[in-house]
Design an enzyme around this catalytic site. Structure first.
Site, PDB file in Angstrom:
ATOM      1  N   LYS A 201     -27.541-131.296   0.657  1.00 27.70           N
ATOM      2  CA  LYS A 201     -27.907-132.682   0.971  1.00 27.70           C
ATOM      3  C   LYS A 201     -26.945-133.604   0.237  1.00 27.70           C
ATOM      4  O   LYS A 201     -26.807-133.526  -0.991  1.00 27.70           O
ATOM      5  CB  LYS A 201     -29.339-132.915   0.483  1.00 27.70           C
ATOM      6  CG  LYS A 201     -30.202-133.694   1.438  1.00 27.70           C
ATOM      7  CD  LYS A 201     -31.650-133.619   0.991  1.00 27.70           C
ATOM      8  CE  LYS A 201     -32.467-134.708   1.637  1.00 27.70           C
ATOM      9  NZ  LYS A 201     -33.834-134.718   1.137  1.00 27.70           N
TER      10      LYS A 201
HETATM   11  O1  G3P Z   1     -36.947-136.544   2.645  1.00 18.87           O
HETATM   12  C1  G3P Z   1     -36.889-137.821   2.048  1.00 18.87           C
HETATM   13  C2  G3P Z   1     -38.258-138.318   1.846  1.00 18.87           C
HETATM   14  O2  G3P Z   1     -38.927-137.443   1.008  1.00 18.87           O
HETATM   15  C3  G3P Z   1     -38.415-139.689   1.299  1.00 18.87           C
HETATM   16  O3  G3P Z   1     -39.743-140.001   1.457  1.00 18.87           O
HETATM   17  O4  G3P Z   1     -41.826-141.210   1.092  1.00 18.87           O
HETATM   18  O5  G3P Z   1     -40.085-141.072  -0.741  1.00 18.87           O
HETATM   19  O6  G3P Z   1     -39.693-142.477   1.276  1.00 18.87           O
HETATM   20  P1  G3P Z   1     -40.378-141.260   0.727  1.00 18.87           P
END
Ligand code: G3P
Length: 214
Positions: A83
């Site tokens: 990533k």
């Molecule tokens: O894969 C990226 C994701 O985990 C981000 O999620 O909820 O932290 O915006 P969030």
């Protein structure tokens, strides 16, 4: 649409994997920090559970450091996807990884133009973050539709990996739009399984079953 689980919690991964619905896993430094465990140890456990793409995030800010991490991570297991951040340095590393046959997931994508560049650099996956766009009063799902259109216009092979999913409607819309993958937190996977009419139906069948002569 492929479903990846967006977590580094191996208990959650095992549970979702047992349901037969998981095609891969995405991790990031925030998810990893929540485990309180060593990075490599967690990734090695994850690859032993799920036989599919496992995204492992590089934290270097320059392409050279990213490549060092990419070589290290990809040596851990054949299913590792590196990533990389959606920056100019991240794009350089993406291009180098593509040349070396290392799969990549370009993360923190918030615009169609970023997704276009990720595809041109040879990313295997581009991860637009829908929930974080919703958080700032933009409709995150519009980005998925627009990227789908651009990738289809030009036949890009990069897969759209809808990320930052917060609730079941995000999953449904990603599937309707034609996102290649949705990476979904465990609590949302659980929510996807539920419907009140299913629960009522089970209850009714169980009650009627008691009346059947045995
Ligand atoms: O894969 C990226 C994701 O985990 C981000 O999620 O909820 O932290 O915006 P969030």
């Amino acid at each position: 649409m492929k479903i990846f689980i967006d977590t580094a919690d191996v208990k959650e991964i095992r549970e979702a994997h047992e349901m037969g619905v998981i095609d891969g896993v995405t991790t990031n430094p925030s998810l990893m920090a929540k485990t309180g465990r060593k990075h490599r140890e967690v990734i090695e456990e994850i690859v032993s559970i799920v036989d599919g793409p496992i995204s492992v995030e590089a934290v270097s800010l320059e392409a050279k450091g990213m490549m060092k991490e990419a070589h290290e991570f990809s040596g851990w297991h054949k299913n590792i996807v590196v990533k990389l951040p959606m920056t100019s340095e991240g794009l350089k590393a993406t291009k180098l990884c593509a040349q070396e046959g290392i799969p990549t997931n370009v993360t923190l994508v918030f615009s169609v133009n970023q997704a276009l560049l990720a595809a041109k650099a040879g990313a295997s996956y581009a991860s637009p973050f829908v929930g974080r766009l919703d958080d700032i009063s933009e409709t995150g799902m519009n980005l998925i539709s627009e990227i789908r259109q651009v990738y289809d216009n030009y036949g890009f092979k990069t897969q759209i990996l809808t990320a930052s999913i917060r609730h079941p409607i995000h999953v449904k819309e990603a599937a309707l739009i034609g996102s290649d993958v949705a990476t979904v937190p465990f609590n949302v996977i659980q929510q996807l399984t539920r419907h009140p009419l299913t629960d009522i139906g089970i209850q009714r069948f169980l009650e009627d079953w008691k009346k059947v002569p045995k």
